[in-house]
Structures are given as structure tokens and as C-alpha cells.
Design an enzyme around this catalytic site. Sequence first.
Site, short mmCIF file in Angstrom:
data_model
loop_
_atom_site.label_atom_id
_atom_site.label_comp_id
_atom_site.label_asym_id
_atom_site.label_seq_id
_atom_site.Cartn_x
_atom_site.Cartn_y
_atom_site.Cartn_z
N PRO A 132 -25.92 2.50 31.54
CA PRO A 132 -24.46 2.40 31.42
C PRO A 132 -23.71 3.06 32.57
CG PRO A 132 -25.42 2.89 29.29
CD PRO A 132 -26.54 2.96 30.28
N SER A 136 -25.69 -0.19 40.69
CA SER A 136 -26.06 -0.22 42.11
C SER A 136 -26.60 1.13 42.58
CB SER A 136 -24.84 -0.61 42.95
OG SER A 136 -24.39 -1.91 42.63
N ARG A 279 -14.59 -41.71 39.47
CA ARG A 279 -13.18 -41.47 39.14
C ARG A 279 -12.26 -42.16 40.15
NH1 ARG A 279 -9.30 -40.02 35.38
NH2 ARG A 279 -7.71 -38.65 36.31
N HIS A 349 -13.46 -32.34 40.07
CA HIS A 349 -13.31 -32.87 38.71
C HIS A 349 -11.88 -32.78 38.20
CE1 HIS A 349 -17.72 -32.68 38.54
NE2 HIS A 349 -17.67 -33.34 37.41
N GLY A 351 -8.69 -31.69 36.20
CA GLY A 351 -8.53 -31.12 34.86
C GLY A 351 -9.78 -31.24 34.00
N GLU A 374 -29.56 -8.54 40.59
CA GLU A 374 -30.48 -8.13 41.65
C GLU A 374 -29.76 -7.58 42.88
OE1 GLU A 374 -32.22 -8.66 39.29
OE2 GLU A 374 -33.71 -10.21 39.61
N SER A 377 -23.27 -8.55 46.14
CA SER A 377 -23.12 -8.98 47.54
C SER A 377 -22.81 -7.79 48.44
CB SER A 377 -22.00 -10.02 47.64
OG SER A 377 -22.37 -11.24 47.04
#
Length: 395
Positions: A132, A136, A279, A349, A351, A374, A377
Site C-alpha cells: 500500500p 515504484s 461507416r 468510432h 460516439g 511492471e 513510464s
Amino acid sequence: MGPDTGLIELSDEQKAVVETVRDFVEKEVIPVADELEHDDEYPEKIVEGMKELGLFGLTVPEEYGGAGLDLMTYALAGVELSRGWMSLSGILNTHFMAVYLLKQHGNDEQKQRWLPRMATGEVRAALSMSEPGAGSDVQSIQCRAVRDGDHYVVNGTKMWVTNGLRAGMVVLLCKTDPEAKPAYRGMTVLMVEKEPDARKFEGITVPPNIEKMGYHGVETTELVFEDHRVPAENLLGEEGKGFHYIMDGIEVGRVNVSARAVGLATRAFEEAIRYAQEREAFGKPIAQHQMIQEKLAEMGTKLEAARLMLLQAAKKKSAGARSDLEAGMAKLFCTEACHEIVTEALRVHGGYGYSKEYTIERLYRDAPFLLIGEGTSEIQKIVIARQLLERYKAT
């Protein structure tokens, strides 16, 4: 991404693995993944299929009943699984890292005891590092293991444990010498055995699963240890070397996360380019509008670059070479590119991308996790910069 990897030639066995996993994903995963994700339902049937395919033993040596394949093959399988449903590669990843750590640092007795059952998926593993108050900043962990005769007594709370409930083994990073300077010299790895699916087991409590924005279907939990006794024979390697072992495991984990990102981005790109051709707006398919073409061009280019970085990192690590620079770069680039590609796919896409009716909504919720898992960045950039400064030292 199909079996063809372009610059890197695959063996016939590797091609067969990729094709087998892709076929499995097309038939068993893609038709049900959206529904399972939305219901946050554990994919029992799919996991059984993964066991039957031998995926849990993909990197277990043949002498212990596994396929004995390398990290490159595993990464390619991870791409295919993540293209179907990223959570499946999460179910495999901590197990894979445990197998790797046993191969690298376990003794013969430990390998004989665990690897054959891990190869079949009978025993599945979790890896527990974070707490908790320590993510990092790994050296700040507080989970304590005190030697008491032929056991260690473990107390502490761990956080963000993927497969924490269903795992029968937990690779646990803890402190055996809290006074050590620097702190990493006091860290040790214990292989903790527990009852799968049990919320309470001999001093181990698994609280209710952590609810997440995405990455459903695979549980993420806390683990609370209260005077849990671990046999001293379950010590991995040597006391005080745990930090180095875990960092070694995280390095291969970063290749896995890169593979997940490539798989997820591949699916997002496929969904976007299909939708753009179906579309219509202003009298023609939106794929014929230049702004959409620009998006598709950038998405496809970033995806190809990410794929090549993944392959380079996996190839180097598979050869046994130190690859923290390449793994860090791949993890950074692949996950950031994935997030960008998925976001652009949602924009293509319009909406509908915000609707659960379309797969891109699921992918959009999954992608941010890869920026964190893991190593964030920001951590990757620190790792990369340190390695670059070491490589290009001023003379």
C-alpha cells in the site's frame, strides 16, 4: 499481428505456437471476451483451454514436463492472447515470471517440486512486490520475514497482487534485514505456498478483489500476512538477494507487458480500420476522408514500430543477454503507443466508441493499465536514461 514477424525469422515450432494460439483466440476468446469483461467474470473455461494447449508450461524446461520454449515464443503468444482479451495474458504473466525465477535461482529440489505441476497449470503462481505504501519505490517495502528455526514468520500487507486469490504459490518479496544499508541488501524472496481460492489460509488473508476500471476477469488483490510460517526450504536463492532476483523477473515481465501492448494495439487498429470502411458519412465510407486516413496511417506506423521494438527486446533477452535498456525502451514505447492507438481508434468510432456495444470501449479501459504495470513510464525513463549514460560515458 500474424505469425510473420518480418525481420526476425521464426522456427517452425514458434510459428506453430503462434498459429495455434491465434486459432484458439479466434474460436474461444473473441466471441465471448466482451461479455465476460463487462460481467467481470473469471474465464474458467478459457483458462482450462489454455492449460490444455500447454501455455502454462510454455517456458518450463522439457525435463520438468514443459515445452522448453524461449521468451520470444512466449512474447508472441502473449501478443495473440492480448489481441483477444488482455486479461488472459495477465493470468499467465505472474506464473511465467515465477517459472523464470525458479529456473534462474531455484535449487534442484525446488525445481523438481514445483515446475512439473506449474507446467500443467495445476499450480499457478502470483508475484507480490508492491505494498500500500510502496510501488515504484520498491526499497520501501515493510513486509517482514523473521527466521524462526526452520521457518520464516511473515507479517505485512501486500498490494496489487495479480492472481492473488487463485494462485497456489506466491513469489513474495519481503525484508529479512530491515536495518540493511542500502535497503535492497536486506530483501529476500520466499516461495509461499497457499490454498488456491481460499480467502483465509494459515495466517494469510485475501481481502475482496480490488475493483478496477478495466483489466477485468483476472483478480487483483491485497494479501495480508499475520504470523504466516514459510518453510526455510522455500527460500529462493540467498537471503539479501531478493531485490536483484525480482528486478531480473520484472525485466522479462516488461517484455510481456510490451507484448500485451502490441496485441491490444493490434486489435484496436483492426477494429478501427474495419469500422472506417463500413461507416459512411457525407456520402462515402469515412475511410475515404483524409482526416481518418491520417489517423490510420499514424496508428499503423506506431504499431509496426512497437512490434519491432518488442521483437528486439525479446530476442536479446531470449539469448541470455542483459537487456534492461531494450526491455525498458520496449515497455515505454509499446505501452505509450498502445494508449495512443486505442485512443485514436475510439475517435475513429465517434460516439459508438463510447458504447459497450463496440469492442473498442473495452480496449480503451484496458490500455491505461499497461502504462503502470511492471513499472510506470516515468520509471522506465529513469531506467533508460541510466543505461544510456552508462553506455555513453564521457571520456
